[in-house]
Motif scaffolding. Sequence first.
Motif, short mmCIF file in Angstrom:
data_model
loop_
_atom_site.label_atom_id
_atom_site.label_comp_id
_atom_site.label_asym_id
_atom_site.label_seq_id
_atom_site.Cartn_x
_atom_site.Cartn_y
_atom_site.Cartn_z
N SER A 131 10.85 -48.48 36.50
CA SER A 131 10.70 -47.42 37.50
C SER A 131 10.26 -46.09 36.90
O SER A 131 10.39 -45.05 37.53
N ILE A 132 9.71 -46.11 35.68
CA ILE A 132 9.30 -44.87 35.01
C ILE A 132 7.90 -44.47 35.48
O ILE A 132 7.01 -45.32 35.65
N SER A 133 7.71 -43.17 35.66
CA SER A 133 6.38 -42.67 36.05
C SER A 133 5.49 -42.61 34.82
O SER A 133 5.98 -42.60 33.67
N ASP A 134 4.19 -42.55 35.03
CA ASP A 134 3.25 -42.45 33.91
C ASP A 134 3.49 -41.17 33.12
O ASP A 134 3.41 -41.16 31.88
N GLU A 135 3.79 -40.07 33.83
CA GLU A 135 4.04 -38.79 33.16
C GLU A 135 5.27 -38.90 32.25
O GLU A 135 5.25 -38.48 31.09
N ASP A 136 6.35 -39.50 32.76
CA ASP A 136 7.56 -39.66 31.95
C ASP A 136 7.35 -40.67 30.82
O ASP A 136 7.93 -40.53 29.75
N LYS A 137 6.50 -41.68 31.04
CA LYS A 137 6.19 -42.65 29.99
C LYS A 137 5.47 -41.94 28.84
O LYS A 137 5.76 -42.20 27.66
N ASN A 138 4.58 -41.01 29.16
CA ASN A 138 3.88 -40.23 28.12
C ASN A 138 4.86 -39.34 27.35
O ASN A 138 4.79 -39.24 26.13
N LYS A 139 5.77 -38.70 28.08
CA LYS A 139 6.80 -37.87 27.44
C LYS A 139 7.68 -38.72 26.53
O LYS A 139 8.01 -38.32 25.41
N LEU A 140 8.05 -39.90 27.02
CA LEU A 140 8.87 -40.82 26.21
C LEU A 140 8.17 -41.16 24.91
O LEU A 140 8.77 -41.12 23.84
N GLN A 141 6.87 -41.46 24.99
CA GLN A 141 6.11 -41.82 23.80
C GLN A 141 6.03 -40.64 22.82
O GLN A 141 6.16 -40.81 21.61
N ILE A 142 5.87 -39.43 23.34
CA ILE A 142 5.82 -38.24 22.48
C ILE A 142 7.14 -38.07 21.73
O ILE A 142 7.16 -37.81 20.53
N TRP A 143 8.26 -38.24 22.44
CA TRP A 143 9.57 -38.11 21.80
C TRP A 143 9.85 -39.24 20.81
O TRP A 143 10.43 -39.01 19.76
N ILE A 144 9.39 -40.46 21.13
CA ILE A 144 9.55 -41.57 20.18
C ILE A 144 8.74 -41.30 18.92
O ILE A 144 9.21 -41.55 17.80
N ASP A 145 7.53 -40.77 19.07
CA ASP A 145 6.71 -40.40 17.90
C ASP A 145 7.41 -39.32 17.07
O ASP A 145 7.36 -39.34 15.83
N TYR A 146 8.06 -38.39 17.76
CA TYR A 146 8.81 -37.33 17.07
C TYR A 146 9.95 -37.93 16.25
O TYR A 146 10.15 -37.57 15.09
N ILE A 147 10.70 -38.86 16.84
CA ILE A 147 11.79 -39.52 16.11
C ILE A 147 11.26 -40.28 14.89
O ILE A 147 11.83 -40.21 13.81
N LYS A 148 10.13 -40.97 15.06
CA LYS A 148 9.52 -41.69 13.93
C LYS A 148 9.12 -40.71 12.83
O LYS A 148 9.31 -40.99 11.64
N ALA A 149 8.57 -39.56 13.22
CA ALA A 149 8.17 -38.54 12.24
C ALA A 149 9.38 -38.03 11.47
O ALA A 149 9.33 -37.85 10.24
N LEU A 150 10.48 -37.81 12.17
CA LEU A 150 11.71 -37.36 11.50
C LEU A 150 12.23 -38.42 10.53
O LEU A 150 12.61 -38.10 9.40
N LYS A 151 12.23 -39.67 10.96
CA LYS A 151 12.75 -40.75 10.11
C LYS A 151 11.89 -41.00 8.89
O LYS A 151 12.39 -41.47 7.86
N SER A 152 10.61 -40.68 8.97
CA SER A 152 9.71 -40.96 7.84
C SER A 152 9.58 -39.79 6.86
O SER A 152 8.87 -39.89 5.87
#
Length: 173
Positions: A131-152
Amino acid sequence: MDKSDAYILPHNDLPANCALLPPPEIPAGHVAVFDERNAEWSLAEDHRREIVYDIRNGSPVLITQLCTTPKHTVNIAPSGQYDKWNGSAWVKDENAEKIAHLEKAITKRDYLIDMACTMIREWHSELLLGSISDEDKNKLQIWIDYIKALKSMDLTSDSCVIWPMLPDEKSSD
């Protein structure tokens, strides 16, 4: 006290903390102490109100009693938080400083990851339910990329740590 300053009746003891013998000459940094048992004066080092520094950890120690300089202390203050005593002087402990900076960076990284996980929790549930909107899916991906950047991130580097920008900061540019 002079002979005319007080009169002591015959067969009476002296008032408390009094002695018939005059104290010796007292050099600077010392104090005269009367030994009642041996009925004699001695000189003791007087470091009261002095601050010395513990060579094991650099912490200041206020001397409050008559004593020689306490064991494991010196009169020289460390110049920094990461100094250690080498037997004759304070020297900077590069390894201790590096470990402290690493621990601080790990704590900050873990805090930022926790904060990011809190941000995406609701979107993640919506994604699983479909039930996620495309806008929220994009935000989710940005935050996941941020978490990956922190972990690396390499936090062991001697240089200054450059933190990735929060996703909200990127979108406001």
